[in-house]
Design a protein around this motif. Structure first.
Motif, mmCIF file in Angstrom:
data_model
loop_
_atom_site.group_PDB
_atom_site.id
_atom_site.type_symbol
_atom_site.label_atom_id
_atom_site.label_comp_id
_atom_site.label_asym_id
_atom_site.label_seq_id
_atom_site.Cartn_x
_atom_site.Cartn_y
_atom_site.Cartn_z
ATOM 1 N N LEU A 96 0.699 -1.266 0.031
ATOM 2 C CA LEU A 96 -0.097 0.003 -0.157
ATOM 3 C C LEU A 96 0.948 1.302 -0.040
ATOM 4 O O LEU A 96 0.647 2.178 -0.529
ATOM 5 N N ARG A 97 1.915 1.404 0.616
ATOM 6 C CA ARG A 97 2.890 2.319 0.643
ATOM 7 C C ARG A 97 3.190 2.700 -0.777
ATOM 8 O O ARG A 97 3.357 3.780 -0.954
ATOM 9 N N GLN A 98 3.613 1.605 -1.319
ATOM 10 C CA GLN A 98 4.272 1.685 -2.607
ATOM 11 C C GLN A 98 3.038 2.331 -3.573
ATOM 12 O O GLN A 98 3.200 3.289 -4.484
ATOM 13 N N ARG A 99 1.926 1.867 -3.442
ATOM 14 C CA ARG A 99 0.855 2.307 -4.204
ATOM 15 C C ARG A 99 0.499 3.962 -4.105
ATOM 16 O O ARG A 99 0.022 4.626 -4.696
ATOM 17 N N VAL A 100 0.731 3.982 -2.740
ATOM 18 C CA VAL A 100 0.321 5.744 -2.269
ATOM 19 C C VAL A 100 1.506 6.705 -3.010
ATOM 20 O O VAL A 100 1.097 7.581 -3.459
ATOM 21 N N ILE A 101 2.687 6.065 -2.853
ATOM 22 C CA ILE A 101 3.569 6.984 -3.493
ATOM 23 C C ILE A 101 3.628 6.971 -5.176
ATOM 24 O O ILE A 101 3.752 8.069 -5.545
ATOM 25 N N ASP A 102 3.254 5.891 -5.442
ATOM 26 C CA ASP A 102 2.983 5.980 -7.164
ATOM 27 C C ASP A 102 1.708 6.809 -7.550
ATOM 28 O O ASP A 102 1.832 7.449 -8.499
ATOM 29 N N SER A 103 0.730 6.810 -6.559
ATOM 30 C CA SER A 103 -0.395 7.647 -6.875
ATOM 31 C C SER A 103 0.013 9.305 -6.788
ATOM 32 O O SER A 103 -0.502 10.000 -7.468
ATOM 33 N N ILE A 104 0.828 9.406 -5.766
ATOM 34 C CA ILE A 104 1.198 10.716 -5.606
ATOM 35 C C ILE A 104 1.841 11.272 -6.896
ATOM 36 O O ILE A 104 1.753 12.309 -7.375
ATOM 37 N N GLN A 105 2.929 10.383 -7.351
ATOM 38 C CA GLN A 105 3.758 10.950 -8.384
ATOM 39 C C GLN A 105 2.810 10.887 -9.803
ATOM 40 O O GLN A 105 2.824 11.997 -10.607
ATOM 41 N N ARG A 106 1.785 10.071 -9.932
ATOM 42 C CA ARG A 106 0.830 10.080 -11.361
ATOM 43 C C ARG A 106 0.071 11.369 -10.724
ATOM 44 O O ARG A 106 -0.187 12.008 -11.912
ATOM 45 N N ILE A 107 -0.457 11.799 -9.916
ATOM 46 C CA ILE A 107 -1.374 13.168 -9.598
ATOM 47 C C ILE A 107 -0.785 14.135 -9.817
ATOM 48 O O ILE A 107 -1.008 15.146 -10.770
ATOM 49 N N VAL A 108 0.534 14.300 -9.309
ATOM 50 C CA VAL A 108 1.456 15.563 -9.477
ATOM 51 C C VAL A 108 1.859 15.721 -10.982
ATOM 52 O O VAL A 108 1.717 16.987 -11.630
ATOM 53 N N ARG A 109 2.382 14.575 -11.509
ATOM 54 C CA ARG A 109 2.659 14.861 -12.979
ATOM 55 C C ARG A 109 1.530 15.085 -13.811
ATOM 56 O O ARG A 109 1.513 16.101 -15.006
ATOM 57 N N GLY A 110 0.280 14.438 -13.566
ATOM 58 C CA GLY A 110 -0.718 14.868 -14.421
ATOM 59 C C GLY A 110 -1.204 16.033 -14.136
ATOM 60 O O GLY A 110 -1.561 16.719 -15.178
ATOM 61 N N GLU A 111 -1.243 16.712 -12.772
ATOM 62 C CA GLU A 111 -1.759 18.033 -12.923
ATOM 63 C C GLU A 111 -0.597 19.159 -13.695
ATOM 64 O O GLU A 111 -1.177 20.219 -13.945
ATOM 65 N N CYS A 112 0.679 18.741 -13.188
ATOM 66 C CA CYS A 112 1.571 19.764 -13.998
ATOM 67 C C CYS A 112 1.340 19.558 -15.469
ATOM 68 O O CYS A 112 1.525 20.784 -16.149
ATOM 69 N N ALA A 113 1.208 18.613 -16.101
ATOM 70 C CA ALA A 113 0.875 18.129 -17.573
ATOM 71 C C ALA A 113 -0.405 19.303 -17.871
ATOM 72 O O ALA A 113 -0.470 19.785 -19.064
ATOM 73 N N ALA A 114 -1.442 18.912 -17.116
ATOM 74 C CA ALA A 114 -2.616 19.692 -17.347
ATOM 75 C C ALA A 114 -2.596 21.322 -17.370
ATOM 76 O O ALA A 114 -3.215 22.146 -18.095
ATOM 77 N N ALA A 115 -1.588 21.840 -16.307
ATOM 78 C CA ALA A 115 -1.299 23.039 -16.120
ATOM 79 C C ALA A 115 -0.351 23.662 -17.271
ATOM 80 O O ALA A 115 -0.385 25.090 -17.466
ATOM 81 N N GLY A 116 0.077 22.968 -18.129
ATOM 82 C CA GLY A 116 1.220 23.310 -19.130
ATOM 83 C C GLY A 116 2.598 23.952 -18.190
ATOM 84 O O GLY A 116 3.147 24.625 -18.662
ATOM 85 N N SER A 117 2.910 23.166 -17.184
ATOM 86 C CA SER A 117 4.036 23.141 -16.604
ATOM 87 C C SER A 117 5.335 23.046 -17.471
ATOM 88 O O SER A 117 5.346 22.036 -18.299
ATOM 89 N N PRO A 118 6.317 24.122 -17.501
ATOM 90 C CA PRO A 118 7.297 23.985 -18.443
ATOM 91 C C PRO A 118 8.345 22.881 -18.133
ATOM 92 O O PRO A 118 9.357 22.949 -18.775
ATOM 93 N N LYS A 119 8.250 22.384 -16.869
ATOM 94 C CA LYS A 119 9.336 21.431 -16.454
ATOM 95 C C LYS A 119 8.830 20.526 -15.454
ATOM 96 O O LYS A 119 7.809 20.731 -14.692
ATOM 97 N N GLU A 120 9.526 19.302 -15.482
ATOM 98 C CA GLU A 120 9.073 18.116 -14.812
ATOM 99 C C GLU A 120 9.066 18.513 -13.253
ATOM 100 O O GLU A 120 10.104 19.106 -12.963
ATOM 101 N N PRO A 121 8.090 17.923 -12.507
ATOM 102 C CA PRO A 121 8.232 18.133 -11.048
ATOM 103 C C PRO A 121 9.402 17.410 -10.600
ATOM 104 O O PRO A 121 10.024 16.402 -10.893
ATOM 105 N N ASP A 122 9.943 17.830 -9.377
ATOM 106 C CA ASP A 122 10.916 17.114 -8.661
ATOM 107 C C ASP A 122 10.333 16.337 -7.548
ATOM 108 O O ASP A 122 9.467 17.114 -6.843
ATOM 109 N N PHE A 123 10.921 15.278 -7.135
ATOM 110 C CA PHE A 123 10.547 14.490 -5.815
ATOM 111 C C PHE A 123 11.435 14.328 -4.929
ATOM 112 O O PHE A 123 12.602 13.617 -5.785
ATOM 113 N N GLU A 124 11.491 14.402 -3.706
ATOM 114 C CA GLU A 124 12.614 14.453 -2.950
ATOM 115 C C GLU A 124 12.070 13.624 -1.648
ATOM 116 O O GLU A 124 11.572 14.158 -0.726
ATOM 117 N N PHE A 125 12.595 12.525 -1.238
ATOM 118 C CA PHE A 125 12.248 11.690 -0.097
ATOM 119 C C PHE A 125 13.335 12.062 0.753
ATOM 120 O O PHE A 125 14.351 12.178 0.758
#
Length: 310
Positions: free
Chosen positions: A267-296
């Motif tokens: 479940l931990r990995q699924r949550v992490i995967d979902s966070i990254q999917r949602i963040v990347r998707g929202e960035c793409a929808a907003a027209g973000s000029p650069k990929e987001p950075d993730f730091e654990f």
């Protein structure tokens, strides 16, 4: 160890000493990896009780009491305070501005020293080796890593069992434990999303990272409410959202700080995967000029109690 009445009487005799230790630690909190005075006081108390002491990992301490043949038992307490200003009005309130023992580590230290004193004063009732380990920087997970990196495993007798503790809001005098998972895995995550800065009077020239980050915060709530099966445990907290420095300027980036708590590693990995999917998707929808950075950072493994030890 003697009758229950004898043990109770022996413990009662040392309670005033423990209470004063608790108040001392509460008055003088120190943040992670800076527990120098705390460490010195613990070493002094352990040595007075006849323990061998060694500093490991900077401010970490292990007190060793050898008492003949028998099992090696390790008991652990944490030492660091939190960067929280105290406003309790207690007569033993923190004397350090912006620091407080708000998570019970003052109690943990006093309790472990109490066990150390009881065992040192009742050697005729047990045999073996007792290890009292005081871990720094528990709040950031850095202290345990520092002790291991400094040779903890090689420098102390190998324990047959390791015991830890944490105060909880339950009825006084009760101890709670269970076999298997008991304390969640914890992951902190720093996410930076990128936009395009502009003057507030010309929003059409921007990709607004404040709006983007706000959308991400709302969408992240669905990971637990809509993607996690009822009955499974997961907590996702957005503890901070930081962007910009002026009312009339749209900044070029925003930063979110997240904390994740889970008991199940899949479940931990699924949550992490979902966070990254949602963040990347929202960035793409907003027209973000650069990929987001993730730091654990500040990552804690799951605490799963051994059934035999429990």
């Amino acid at each position: 160890m003697g009758t229950a009445q004898e043990i109770t009487a022996s413990i009662s005799q040392q309670l005033p000493w423990q209470e004063e230790l608790y108040k001392h630690f509460h008055r003088h909190p120190e943040l992670g990896l800076a527990e120098h005075e705390t460490s010195a006081r613990i070493c002094e108390e352990l040595e007075d009780l006849g323990y061998e002491t060694c500093l490991i990992g900077g401010t970490g301490i292990v007190g060793i009491l050898r008492n003949g043949e028998g099992p090696v038992v390790l008991a652990r307490a944490d030492m660091d305070a939190l960067p929280v200003a105290e406003d309790t009005g207690l007569e033993y309130s923190s004397t350090v501005p912006g620091a407080m023992h708000a998570c019970g580590h003052d109690m943990h230290m006093a309790t472990l020293l109490g066990a150390a004193k009881f065992l040192a004063g009742n050697r005729e009732r047990w045999s073996g080796t007792y290890l009292a380990l005081f871990q720094p920087a528990e709040e950031t997970a850095a202290g345990a890593k520092a002790m291991v990196a400094d040779g903890l495993v090689e420098r102390i007798p190998k324990p047959d069992v390791a015991l830890a503790q944490h105060v909880m809001p339950v009825e006084a005098g009760r101890i709670g434990t269970t076999a298997g998972p008991i304390l969640s895995a914890g992951d902190s995550l720093r996410i930076t999303v990128y936009g395009r800065g502009a003057h507030g009077s010309m929003p059409h020239n921007s990709v607004d990272p404040v709006v983007l980050a706000s959308s991400i915060v709302l969408k992240l709530q669905t990971i637990v409410s809509r993607e996690t099966r009822p009955g499974q445990f997961a907590v996702l907290t957005v503890g901070a959202l930081n962007a910009g420095s002026a009312a009339n300027i749209i900044p070029d980036r925003a930063q979110l700080l997240l904390n994740i708590r889970t008991y199940d590693l899949q479940l931990r990995q699924r949550v992490i995967d979902s966070i990254q999917r949602i963040v990347r998707g929202e960035c793409a929808a907003a027209g973000s000029p650069k990929e987001p950075d993730f730091e654990f950072y500040d990552q804690f493994p799951l605490t799963s109690n051994d059934a035999a030890a429990n």
